[in-house]
Write an enzyme that holds these catalytic residues in place. Structure first.
Site: not given
Ligand SMILES: Cc1cc2nc3c(=O)[nH]c(=O)nc-3n(C[C@H](O)[C@H](O)[C@H](O)COP(=O)(O)OP(=O)(O)OC[C@H]3O[C@@H](n4cnc5c(N)ncnc54)[C@H](O)[C@@H]3O)c2cc1C
Length: 497
Positions: A436
Site C-alpha cells: 500500500h
Molecule cells: C499484491 C497486491 C495486493 C493488494 N491487495 C489490495 C487489497 O486487497 N485491497 C486494496 O484496497 N488494495 C490492495 N492493494 C493495493 C492497491 O491495489 C493499490 O493501492 C492501488 O492499485 C494503487 O493504485 P495506483 O493507481 O496508485 O497505482 P497502480 O494500481 O499500481 O497503477 C499504476 C499503473 O501505472 C502503470 N505505470 C507505472 N509506471 C509506468 C510508466 N513509466 N509508463 C507507463 N505506465 C506506467 C502501471 O503499469 C500501472 O498500470 C494491493 C496491491 C498489491 C500489489
C-alpha cells in the site's frame, strides 16, 4: 523485500486481494485540516459512492446510505462465507468489538473499541472487477477521444520553457515516441513510478537531480519523499476445522472435491475457488499513540489458509524458509492451517523514492525505512498481542493448534507470546509489505489540493502518491475515489462540465 505492482491496464487492481476498504472518516478530515482543501470526509464520500455498484448480502449488516449502487465498480460480499470466517467475527464480538460495516460512517466513528466485518470485495459474478474491467473495458475502441497504448513505458513529461507540460515521451518496441497534450498531462503511475516520472522530467530536489547530472527545471524538494506503506505480519497456526475443504487446497486441485467445486464455481460464480483467502478484518486503536487517537492504527485480518510455500520463499524472499518455519504443520492439508494478519496501518516511519540512474528503463530506488520510528514498533507489538487474544478467543469454541513461531526466533527469544522482544524480532525478520505505498507526491508539498504539480502548468497527478498520509485501511478504494475526484476537477477546470 519484493514490491510488486500490477503492470497492466487497471494497474495493481488487476492483481490485488480485492478487499474494498475506504479507511476511517477521520483520515480524510485530517487531510483537510492539514491543508488539503475539499478532501474532508463529506467532500470525498460522494466520489466513493459515485464509482460503486454495491450488492448487499442479506446476512451482512451494512450502512446502506454510504454505499453507491449505480457506479461501474462492483463491490460484493463473499457468498458463501468461507468456513471459519464466522468464528473470527464471533471472537472479535465476544471481545466487545462491534460487528458492522467498516466502510460505514457510524461504524468507524462510534464503535467504542473498534469494528469487525467480513470483507467487501471488488468482485463481480465471482470474478475480479479491476479498475480496467470497471472503468475502461467497455470503452476500449468505442470512444473517438480515447487511445490506449499498451507495452508503452513513459520515460518523462515534456515541459516547454514556461514550465508547461506539453506532452509525454515513451518507449515502445525499442522506439522513443511522444504524444502532445492539448490540455493537460495526468500522471497515474502509482506511488513508486509517478515520482520517478517527475524526477526524470527535472521536477524534484535540485541537489539530488544535479548529483545524477540531470538538469533541475523545477526545484521541488518533496518529490519522492514521505513514502508510507502498511506492513503486516502473517501469524500461522494449526486450525483443523478450517481447511478440510480449504480454499487453497481446492484452488490448487489438491483435494478430490476440487473438481466438483470448480464445476460449481464455473456454473454459479460461487464457492471456494472464488476467494482471495483474505476474508475479514477488525479495525481498532492500539491506544499506544495519542496523536493517532482520531483514527484506527490497527487491522487484524483472517486468512483462511497459510497460502503456499512459494508465497514465503518467492513473493517474500524468505531465506532458509524450510529450516526456520514449521513447513510440515503449516501446509498440512489433513490438519488444516490458517493465518491471522497483524497489520500496522498508521505508520509514522517514512521512506523515499529516488532515481537509481538516468536511463529510461532504470528502476526507481525505493527505501521504505520500515519500523525506523520506535512508536511504530510499539504499536505493531500491541497489534500482534491483540491478534493472539483473538486467536485464543477463537480457540474457546473451535479446534485450534499452537501458534507456529519460526524456529530460529523461538530458539533465541523463547516462546512467550507476551514477550515484546520476541515480537519485535519476529516483525523485523518477517513482516512484509501489505502493498500500500502512498504519499510520494503528497498534496500540500508536491501537488496542490487540485492535484496540480506545483511549479508546473498543465500537469496533475491522480493516484496513491497524492495522499497526504496513508489511510487506515487497504488503499484501492481511496485510489478509485481519487480518480473520480480528480476527473471531476479536470472537467471543472477545463469548463467541460
Ligand atoms: C499484491 C497486491 C495486493 C493488494 N491487495 C489490495 C487489497 O486487497 N485491497 C486494496 O484496497 N488494495 C490492495 N492493494 C493495493 C492497491 O491495489 C493499490 O493501492 C492501488 O492499485 C494503487 O493504485 P495506483 O493507481 O496508485 O497505482 P497502480 O494500481 O499500481 O497503477 C499504476 C499503473 O501505472 C502503470 N505505470 C507505472 N509506471 C509506468 C510508466 N513509466 N509508463 C507507463 N505506465 C506506467 C502501471 O503499469 C500501472 O498500470 C494491493 C496491491 C498489491 C500489489
Amino acid at each position: 523485500m519484493r514490491l510488486p505492482r500490477g503492470k497492466m491496464l487497471g494497474g495493481s487492481t488487476g492483481l490485488n486481494y480485492m478487499a474494498y476498504v475506504r479507511g476511517h472518516p477521520n483520515d480524510y478530515d485530517t487531510w483537510k485540516a492539514g491543508g488539503a482543501d475539499d478532501w474532508g470526509y463529506e467532500d470525498v464520500l460522494p466520489f466513493f459512492k459515485k464509482s460503486e455498484d454495491f450488492a448487499p448480502h442479506p446476512d451482512v449488516k451494512v450502512e446502506a446510505e454510504v454505499h453507491g449502487i449505480e457506479g461501474p465498480l462492483s463491490v460484493t460480499h463473499r457468498d458463501p462465507e468461507l468456513p471459519f470466517t464466522g468464528a473470527f467475527l464471533r471472537a472479535a464480538e465476544q471481545l466487545d468489538f462491534e460487528v458492522g460495516d467498516y466502510n460505514g460512517h457510524a461504524g468507524r466513528l462510534t464503535a467504542s473499541r473498534g469494528i469487525v466485518g467480513p470483507h467487501q470485495f471488488t468482485i463481480r459474478n465471482g470474478q475480479r472487477c479491476s479498475a480496467y474491467s470497471a472503468f475502461l473495458e467497455a470503452d476500449m475502441g468505442a470512444r473517438p477521444n480515447l487511445t490506449v497504448a499498451t507495452g508503452a513505458h513513459a520515460s518523462r513529461v515534456l515541459l516547454d520553457e514556461g514550465w508547461k507540460a506539453v506532452g509525454v515521451e515513451w518507449a515502445a518496441d525499442g522506439a522513443i515516441l511522444s504524444a502532445t497534450a492539448a490540455r493537460e498531462v495526468v500522471l497515474c503511475a502509482g506511488a513508486y513510478m509517478s515520482p520517478q516520472l517527475l524526477l526524470r522530467s527535472g521536477v524534484g530536489p535540485r541537489l539530488e537531480l544535479e548529483a545524477l547530472g540531470l538538469k533541475c527545471l523545477v526545484d521541488s524538494p518533496h518529490v519522492g519523499k514521505h513514502l508510507k506503506d502498511h506492513l503486516y505480519l502473517p501469524i500461522p497456526f494449526e486450525c483443523p476445522s478450517s481447511t478440510a475443504l480449504g480454499p487453497l487446497a481446492c484452488s490448487l486441485g489438491l483435494v478430490p472435491e476440487a473438481q466438483g467445486l470448480f464445476e460449481e464455481y464455473m456454473a454459479t460464480g460461487k464457492g471456494c475457488p472464488a476467494t482471495s483467502l483474505y476474508e475479514a478484518s477488525l479495525f481498532f486503536s492500539t491506544g499506544t499513540r495519542p496523536e493517532k487517537a482520531h483514527t484506527h492504527d490497527a487491522q487484524i485480518s483472517w486468512v483462511a489458509s497459510c497460502y503456499d510455500p512459494n508465497f514465503y520463499t518467492v513473493c517474500h524472499g524468505i531465506v532458509d524458509f524450510e529450516e526456520h518455519f514449521h513447513v510440515d504443520k503449516m501446509f498440512n492439508l489433513e490438519k488444516g492451517t490458517a493465518i491471522l494478519l497483524a497489520q500496522l496501518i498508521q505508520p509514522e516511519s517514512e521512506g523515499e523514492v529516488t532515481l537509481s540512474g538516468t536511463g529510461a528503463s532504470d528502476p526507481p530506488l525505493i527505501r521504505h525505512n520500515y519500523l525506523t520510528k520506535p512508536a511504530d514498533v510499539k504499536a505493531f507489538v500491541a497489534i500482534c498481542k491483540q491478534t493472539i487474544v483473538i486467536k485464543d478467543q477463537m480457540a474457546k469454541s473451535e479446534e485450534m493448534g499452537e501458534v507456529l513461531i519460526p524456529k530460529n526466533l523461538a530458539s533465541r527469544y523463547g516462546t512467550d507470546l507476551d514477550s515484546d522482544e520476541l515480537w519485535e524480532a519476529w516483525l523485523r525478520h518477517y513482516a512484509c509489505t501489505l502493498y500500500h505505498p502512498t504519499s510520494t507526491c503528497r498534496i500540500g508539498d508536491v501537488v496542490d489540493p487540485r492535484c496540480r504539480v506545483k511549479g508546473v502548468r498543465s500537469l496533475r497527478v491522480a493516484d496513491a502518491s497524492i495522499m497526504p498520509d496513508v489511510v487506515s485501511g487497504n488503499t484501492q478504494a481511496a485510489c478509485v475515489m481519487i480518480g473520480e475526484k480528480v476527473a471531476a476537477m479536470i472537467a471543472e477546470d477545463n469548463a467541460v462540465v
